[in-house]
Enzyme design. Sequence first.
Site, PDB file in Angstrom:
ATOM      1  N   VAL A   1       9.003   8.815  -0.618  1.00  0.00           N
ATOM      2  CA  VAL A   1      10.032   8.011  -1.097  1.00  0.00           C
ATOM      3  C   VAL A   1       9.459   6.696  -1.126  1.00  0.00           C
ATOM      4  CG1 VAL A   1      12.370   6.919  -1.024  1.00  0.00           C
ATOM      5  CG2 VAL A   1      12.145   9.378  -0.038  1.00  0.00           C
ATOM      6  N   CYS A   2       9.464   5.908  -2.191  1.00  0.00           N
ATOM      7  CA  CYS A   2       8.995   4.476  -2.236  1.00  0.00           C
ATOM      8  C   CYS A   2       7.535   4.418  -1.716  1.00  0.00           C
ATOM      9  CB  CYS A   2      10.102   3.731  -1.281  1.00  0.00           C
ATOM     10  SG  CYS A   2       9.899   1.839  -1.455  1.00  0.00           S
ATOM     11  N   THR A   3       7.328   3.316  -0.918  1.00  0.00           N
ATOM     12  CA  THR A   3       5.970   3.178  -0.374  1.00  0.00           C
ATOM     13  C   THR A   3       5.463   4.343   0.537  1.00  0.00           C
ATOM     14  OG1 THR A   3       6.891   1.644   1.290  1.00  0.00           O
ATOM     15  CG2 THR A   3       6.051   0.457  -0.435  1.00  0.00           C
TER      16      THR A   3
ATOM     17  N   THR B   1       5.590   4.971  -7.098  1.00  0.00           N
ATOM     18  CA  THR B   1       6.221   4.251  -5.918  1.00  0.00           C
ATOM     19  C   THR B   1       6.844   3.002  -6.569  1.00  0.00           C
ATOM     20  OG1 THR B   1       5.591   3.406  -3.956  1.00  0.00           O
ATOM     21  CG2 THR B   1       3.825   2.803  -5.823  1.00  0.00           C
TER      22      THR B   1
END
Length: 317
Positions: free
Chosen positions: A103-105, A123
Site C-alpha cells: 500500500v502506498c510507499t 506507489t
Amino acid sequence: MEREVLIVGYDGATLLDVAGPVDVFDGAGQVCGGYRVRLAGLGGGFAVTAGLRMRAEDLREVTGPVDTLVVVGGQGFTRAAADAELLAHLTRLAATARRVASVCTGALVLAAAGLLEGCRATTHWAYCAELAAHPGVEVVPDAIFVQDGRTATSAGVSAGIDLALALVEQDHGAALARLLARWLVVFLQRPGGQSQFSVRSRVPPVREAGLRAVLDAVVEDPTGPWTVERMARRAAMSTRHFARVFPRRVGLSPARYVERVRVEAAATALESGDDGLDVVARNCGFGTAETLRRAFSRVLGVTPGGYRHRFRTTGAA
C-alpha cells in the site's frame, strides 16, 4: 478455505494504510470465512498516525507460510526500507507467499527487499520517481493499483482499499467485492487514476527559474493562449531551446502540461459548480465541450459528466 493475510507495519506507518486493507479482508472473512487477518511488525506493535500504537505480532516469530503478504506505507518507509532485518523477514515470507502486495510507499520497502525487480508497480504519486530509481522496476505512475503476476502494488493511502477489493474479487468473485464496497461506501472500481491529483505538484523540481515561472503562470491562468512561443518568451528562452528543454525537465510536452492543467481547472469547476459543460470548457481554456470531453477521457479516463456525478461536493448549488 481460509486464506491467511499478513499485514506488516513499522513505526511511522499511516493508519489508513493499515486499516483499509484490514477492514476489507476482515469484512470478507466475516461474510464467507475466507480470510484470517494478522498484523505484524518487527518486535511487535508499531506506532502509526498521530502517535497511535497498533498491537501486533512480532514479525520474527511469524513462520508462515502466509497466503497474502501486505506491506503498508507511511512516513516511516525510508527507515523501514533501510532496515536489513525487516527486509530479510519480508524476503523470507515472500518466498512462500501466494502473492505479495503493498500500500502506498510500502512499494519502496518491497523494492528495497528486491521483491519488485522485473515487475510493473506503482506507489503514491509523490514517490513514483523514487520508486523508478530502483533497478528493474517499471513504474506505472497513473495507476490506482497494478498487478503483475503474484505482485500487487497500490497508489497512495486509500488506494489500499481499492487493491484489497480487487484481490477479494479475484478470490471470491465480484458479488462479495461489491457487497464490501457498498458497506464501506467506496467505489468497487474508482474512475480515473492518479492524474486527478495536482498537476503542478507532480512535476519534478526544475532548476531553471524561467521554467518554474512558466509552470506557475499556466496554473494561474489556464485559459491563456499558451503556445510554445509564448511559453518560451515567458521563460526567457528561444522557442527551439524551450521545446527541447521543457519535456526533459517536466516529463511532459508543453501542450500536454497545458492540457493537464486545464483538465484540473475543469475538474475543480465540475466538483464545485453547476455550470454546463460548454461554459466550463470556455472558462478553462478548452473552447468547446467536445474538446473538454476528449481531454478528460485522455487524462482522467472518465467523462466530464461522469466525473461531476462521482465527485461533486455536497456544498455545490
